[in-house]
Design a protein around this motif. Sequence first.
Motif, PDB file in Angstrom:
ATOM      1  N   HIS A 115      -3.865   8.285  -6.359  1.00 16.34           N
ATOM      2  CA  HIS A 115      -5.262   8.713  -6.513  1.00 16.34           C
ATOM      3  C   HIS A 115      -5.430   9.805  -7.561  1.00 16.34           C
ATOM      4  O   HIS A 115      -6.446   9.866  -8.233  1.00 16.34           O
ATOM      5  CB  HIS A 115      -5.799   9.212  -5.167  1.00 16.34           C
ATOM      6  CG  HIS A 115      -5.652   8.216  -4.070  1.00 16.34           C
ATOM      7  ND1 HIS A 115      -6.052   6.896  -4.200  1.00 16.34           N
ATOM      8  CD2 HIS A 115      -5.136   8.331  -2.823  1.00 16.34           C
ATOM      9  CE1 HIS A 115      -5.782   6.257  -3.078  1.00 16.34           C
ATOM     10  NE2 HIS A 115      -5.224   7.097  -2.230  1.00 16.34           N
ATOM     11  N   ASP A 161       1.179   2.735   3.737  1.00 14.33           N
ATOM     12  CA  ASP A 161       0.300   3.792   3.214  1.00 14.33           C
ATOM     13  C   ASP A 161       1.130   5.063   2.969  1.00 14.33           C
ATOM     14  O   ASP A 161       0.716   6.169   3.331  1.00 14.33           O
ATOM     15  CB  ASP A 161      -0.882   4.061   4.152  1.00 14.33           C
ATOM     16  CG  ASP A 161      -1.967   4.905   3.470  1.00 14.33           C
ATOM     17  OD1 ASP A 161      -1.856   5.134   2.252  1.00 14.33           O
ATOM     18  OD2 ASP A 161      -2.895   5.329   4.163  1.00 14.33           O
ATOM     19  N   HIS A 183       1.818   5.024  -2.245  1.00 12.43           N
ATOM     20  CA  HIS A 183       1.441   6.046  -3.236  1.00 12.43           C
ATOM     21  C   HIS A 183       2.687   6.844  -3.608  1.00 12.43           C
ATOM     22  O   HIS A 183       3.253   7.519  -2.746  1.00 12.43           O
ATOM     23  CB  HIS A 183       0.396   6.996  -2.654  1.00 12.43           C
ATOM     24  CG  HIS A 183      -0.775   6.298  -2.018  1.00 12.43           C
ATOM     25  ND1 HIS A 183      -1.763   5.692  -2.760  1.00 12.43           N
ATOM     26  CD2 HIS A 183      -1.106   6.095  -0.715  1.00 12.43           C
ATOM     27  CE1 HIS A 183      -2.659   5.151  -1.931  1.00 12.43           C
ATOM     28  NE2 HIS A 183      -2.280   5.375  -0.685  1.00 12.43           N
ATOM     29  N   LYS A 188      -8.438  -0.574  -5.762  1.00 12.28           N
ATOM     30  CA  LYS A 188      -8.638   0.277  -4.591  1.00 12.28           C
ATOM     31  C   LYS A 188     -10.071   0.793  -4.597  1.00 12.28           C
ATOM     32  O   LYS A 188     -10.574   1.253  -5.616  1.00 12.28           O
ATOM     33  CB  LYS A 188      -7.661   1.465  -4.614  1.00 12.28           C
ATOM     34  CG  LYS A 188      -7.792   2.401  -3.424  1.00 12.28           C
ATOM     35  CD  LYS A 188      -7.469   1.699  -2.108  1.00 12.28           C
ATOM     36  CE  LYS A 188      -7.475   2.645  -0.912  1.00 12.28           C
ATOM     37  NZ  LYS A 188      -6.318   3.528  -0.883  1.00 12.28           N
ATOM     38  N   HIS A 203       0.869  -1.198   0.000  1.00 12.07           N
ATOM     39  CA  HIS A 203       0.000   0.000   0.000  1.00 12.07           C
ATOM     40  C   HIS A 203       0.899   1.238   0.000  1.00 12.07           C
ATOM     41  O   HIS A 203       1.309   1.721   1.051  1.00 12.07           O
ATOM     42  CB  HIS A 203      -0.915  -0.048   1.227  1.00 12.07           C
ATOM     43  CG  HIS A 203      -1.929   1.065   1.273  1.00 12.07           C
ATOM     44  ND1 HIS A 203      -3.003   1.036   2.140  1.00 12.07           N
ATOM     45  CD2 HIS A 203      -2.040   2.223   0.590  1.00 12.07           C
ATOM     46  CE1 HIS A 203      -3.725   2.129   1.978  1.00 12.07           C
ATOM     47  NE2 HIS A 203      -3.159   2.879   1.047  1.00 12.07           N
TER      48      HIS A 203
HETATM   49 ZN   LIG Z   1      -3.529   4.862   0.967  1.00  7.06          ZN
END
Ligand SMILES: [Zn+2]
Length: 447
Positions: free
Chosen positions: A92, A308, A60, A143, A58
């Motif tokens: 995202h 994350d 980004h 996701k 996980h």
């Molecule tokens: Zn995340």
Amino acid sequence: MFDLGIENGTIVRGSGQARLNLYVRDGRIAALANERLPARETCDAANLLVMPGMVDTHVHLMDPADTSREDFPSGTRAAAAAGVTTIIEHTHASPVRTVGDLEEKRRYLNGRAYVDYALAAHAWPDRIEAVEPLWQAGVAFFKVFTCTTHGVPGFLPGPLRELFGALAASGATCLVHGEDESITQSLEQSLRSSGREDPGVIAEWRHPDAELVALSVVCRLSQLTGARVVIAHLSSPQAVGVVSTAAAAGASVRGETCPQYLTLEASELLSQGALRKFTPPARASGPQDLDAMWDALNDGSISHISTDHAPSTRQQKAQGSIWDVHFGLPGLDTTMPVLLDAAASGRISHERLVQLYAENPADAYGLSPRKGRLDVGADADLILVDPGMQWTITASELHSKAGWSPFEGRTITGRVQRTFLRGQLIADGGTVADPGTGAFLPGRGAQ
Ligand SMILES: [Zn+2]
């Protein structure tokens, strides 16, 4: 004749430790032996632990999207130095929603990675039919948000049920960010209308009830549809309880947590402001709450750990009101140090660390047996760890573009000395070798 021998070290697997020599041929683990075997090159691992390269599922890296926050070279250098040899990435602000998006991102990332990587897609409420072709094209997971966050639309229970049906039909896995849309929305409205701009609004806005309600719905829908679900960033023992109860009742759900929910307390939001803005927020009101999360790691009710990783620079975290600043923390540089330190202090064993940050996440997304394991036939992704070395986390040694960490100044016992990717030394003493040789890993649906 083997290409490489890692000799005299202690091999650490989830199932136990053993003094074995490890030999590599053609990028894979070719032998584990008590005796010494002939190898072109050897590395003395006396007094060191030999672990699989870690698997962080996980992450980004904002690339392509906002490379002032992070990019693939900087983020994967942080991974390599910290002993993480496989990541699963999704961004995202530049979501993968079609097979064309996936192909474009793969082309763009060619040559930009220092560790191996898989890519996740974003599920989109009005594009549920995209699931099957994306899964077959090789995304690692989908996701899913239950609340509109970071610009990604949330799934209400109706569309979520439909999505889970499609995921179950194709055998795909999803990672769900669970906070209830209507609860966060009405809290946001009342907090904004009262004119609040203090950092305390984050914890009130992202209330624990929103997480518990969303997880209950997600787990129930997983059970009803058969969809394989991983719940992202479990923030409290209560949230863990919702997932483990559903799993015991037969739902195909498992939960991940992150270092921030194991080490940071809720009160830091008030003292540190936007530097502690992430969601769900840290909820621990004291050491006993953190202890309960470590207990859940040890008793198996949490499946695995991820970072994350979602960095912003200090400057970016200082721009705009608490409402406007990006959510997220940097983490790839520091997750392994935090876990090694926890092992040194006896909170978890080194074997459990290997399960939580290598074996289990690799299993959850179909990356096993190639990744996450020190077994013959697996990729020779391995790290050498000095379990007793004491050092202090400093900003100047971080590779992430964030340039800061909530763990700055912490004294850590245990350090990754060397990282090997498919038998090649890619990081040594925190210095990462150029050029990056990370390769794309197709997901289960494409295998
Ligand atoms: Zn995340």
